[in-house]
Design an enzyme around this catalytic site. Structure first.
Site, short mmCIF file in Angstrom:
data_model
loop_
_atom_site.label_atom_id
_atom_site.label_comp_id
_atom_site.label_asym_id
_atom_site.label_seq_id
_atom_site.Cartn_x
_atom_site.Cartn_y
_atom_site.Cartn_z
N GLY A 212 -18.73 -0.64 41.07
CA GLY A 212 -20.04 -0.59 41.72
C GLY A 212 -19.92 -0.75 43.22
N SER A 213 -20.88 -1.43 43.80
CA SER A 213 -20.99 -1.49 45.26
C SER A 213 -19.90 -2.32 45.94
CB SER A 213 -22.36 -2.04 45.65
OG SER A 213 -23.38 -1.12 45.29
#
Length: 483
Positions: A212-213
């Site tokens: 993810g981020s």
């Protein structure tokens, strides 16, 4: 002598010669292979004929040996706080073999390593006294991470950025290796191997997931190193919302009110702006992003700490829309908690990544060193200037961005949250990530930590890197700074 007797004599002589040749072949050429064969029970009998050497944490053994009854295997392995340290030790089982440190150093721990033999052992053919494996694990860090993860499904890794020493490695749910150390533990083995939560999988090393981020740190590093942006405070060219190239798919941000249009890298990390990093990945191109990811350790097939970690992957051969998705740690990007801890460790250490390792040395029975693994070396990943820029942005994330739950009073703390999609069309509960570092300027102590929570039982709307993973990282970092 008549012909029949003569022929019979020659035949018998040939048979004897053939037997002698066969015996010579077996003894001279196949003897060692037969001796080493996994089905040769004498090897197992010899392995457990005496107490095993120990795996050491902070000067104390977390393993032991227990005398058995009614078996030709005289001793079996025991574990102190088995669930706490199983991600470090692995297991040593009379029936199912050995894994992780127990498996890698089995010859030292059972006394068969040739380096343990003295002249008398060689002459008499005796088995040597076993040696020990000394780890870098800090019990306070290990306990803090384990307690903080609790009944959640996930993992945490803590690394000393300056040395690469792994201070903590936890995977939950866990298991007690003592349950399967004997020869009559079939029921426990079936229960553990059949558990859908896979307690015997070391999630810290062996289960890569979409990061993810948290992967946005890698993209930001690539942008700064490439010279596309001179600093984290220079504005980008980032429309919001951003349409994936060649598609009609609009990539939106989690926080619709966040100031993500043409945001600086600092602001984009603070608010975790998808549009900025997706477009940045496209502008850089997959080759440059991949090159930076590989500097941090992605796509490394043989990452041994010394237990081999599963490769963290940055893919190739993508179209531009897929490349955009990799910029936010999605599509086919995967990472282990170890890998994401390595990213933060390199940035915390001025851009130099020290080789992660959880064994400092291997000793003989007298404590003399057989292998000194303390100086594992390192490699430059990014320039000191880039590392400093990104640390500053990570501090902003923790101070007043998406990672506020990682704050520690009196320490410099930087981090990056991540919430990774899971399942077709994000149909399953997302994975919550947090990667971070902390420094205590008064003591000089520092640590890098990565946490992933696969499943906490929380409602899908409540899953976030700050809500689930950052508090675990905070407790782990706090323990490391207090050691």
């Amino acid at each position: 002598m008549n012909k029949t007797i003569r022929r019979a004599s020659v035949f018998c002589l040939l048979m004897v010669l053939a037997l002698l040749v066969r015996i010579t072949w077996v003894q001279a050429y196949q003897g060692q292979a037969l001796a080493d064969d996994k089905h040769n029970r004498r090897n197992v009998i010899a392995q457990y004929a005496q107490p095993l050497g120990n795996i050491i944490v902070a000067g104390s053994p977390v393993t032991g040996s227990k005398r058995t009854e009614g078996s030709d295997l005289q001793y079996k392995r025991t574990y102190k706080d088995g669930e706490l340290y199983s991600a470090v030790t692995g297991y040593s089982s009379q029936a199912y073999g050995a894994t992780q440190l127990e498996g890698i150093y089995s010859d030292v721990l059972d006394g068969t390593d040739s380096r343990l033999k003295n002249p008398a052992d060689l002459v008499m053919g005796r088995q040597s006294d076993p040696g020990d494996v000394v780890t870098t694990i800090d019990p306070a860090v290990q306990k803090a991470a384990f307690k903080a993860l609790g009944d959640k499904k996930g993992a945490a890794v803590a690394i000393d950025p300056a040395t690469g020493e792994i201070l903590g490695m936890v995977s939950t749910p866990s298991y007690d290796p003592s349950e399967i150390s004997g020869t009559t533990d079939g029921e426990a083995w079936r229960r553990l191997t059949g558990d859908e939560d896979k307690p015997m999988v070391n999630r810290a090393l062996r289960q890569p997931l979409p990061p993810g981020s948290t992967f946005k740190l890698v993209v930001a590093a690539a942008a700064l190193e490439d010279g596309r942006h001179g600093s984290v405070d220079e504005r980008t060219d980032s429309p919001d919302p951003y349409t994936l190239p060649g598609t009609r798919t609009v990539l939106r941000n989690e926080n619709a009110s966040a100031p993500c249009e043409d945001a600086t890298l600092r602001t984009a990390l603070k608010y975790s702006c998808n549009n900025v990093f997706a477009k940045l990945a496209v502008d850089l191109g997959q080759d440059k992003v991949k090159a930076m990811a590989e500097k941090f350790g992605f796509n490394t097939e043989k990452l041994d700490v010394p237990v081999r970690a599963a490769p963290s992957v940055y893919p190739s051969g993508m179209d531009t829309a897929q490349t955009a998705l990799t910029g936010i740690g999605q599509f086919d990007v995967t990472a282990t908690p170890l890998q994401m801890a390595m990213v933060s460790a390199a940035l915390a250490n001025g851009g130099e990544l020290m080789s992660p390792h959880m064994v400092s040395k291997v000793t003989d029975a007298d404590g003399d060193t057989l292998d000194d693994l303390g100086d594992a070396g390192g490699e430059r990943v990014v320039s000191p200037a880039t590392a400093e820029q990104l640390r500053g942005a990570m501090v902003t994330v923790v101070q007043d961005g998406t990672g506020t739950n990682a704050r520690i009073g009196g320490a410099e703390v930087g981090g990056k949250t991540g919430t990774a999609q899971h399942g077709v069309d994000n149909s399953k509960t997302p994975f919550a990530w947090f990667t971070s570092y902390a420094k205590d300027e008064s003591t000089g102590k520092e640590v890098a930590v990565a946490v992933v929570v696969e499943d906490s039982g929380a409602a899908r709307s409540e899953v976030s890197g700050n809500g689930l993973a950052a508090p675990i990282a905070e407790k782990t970092m706090r323990a490391a700074l207090s050691r």
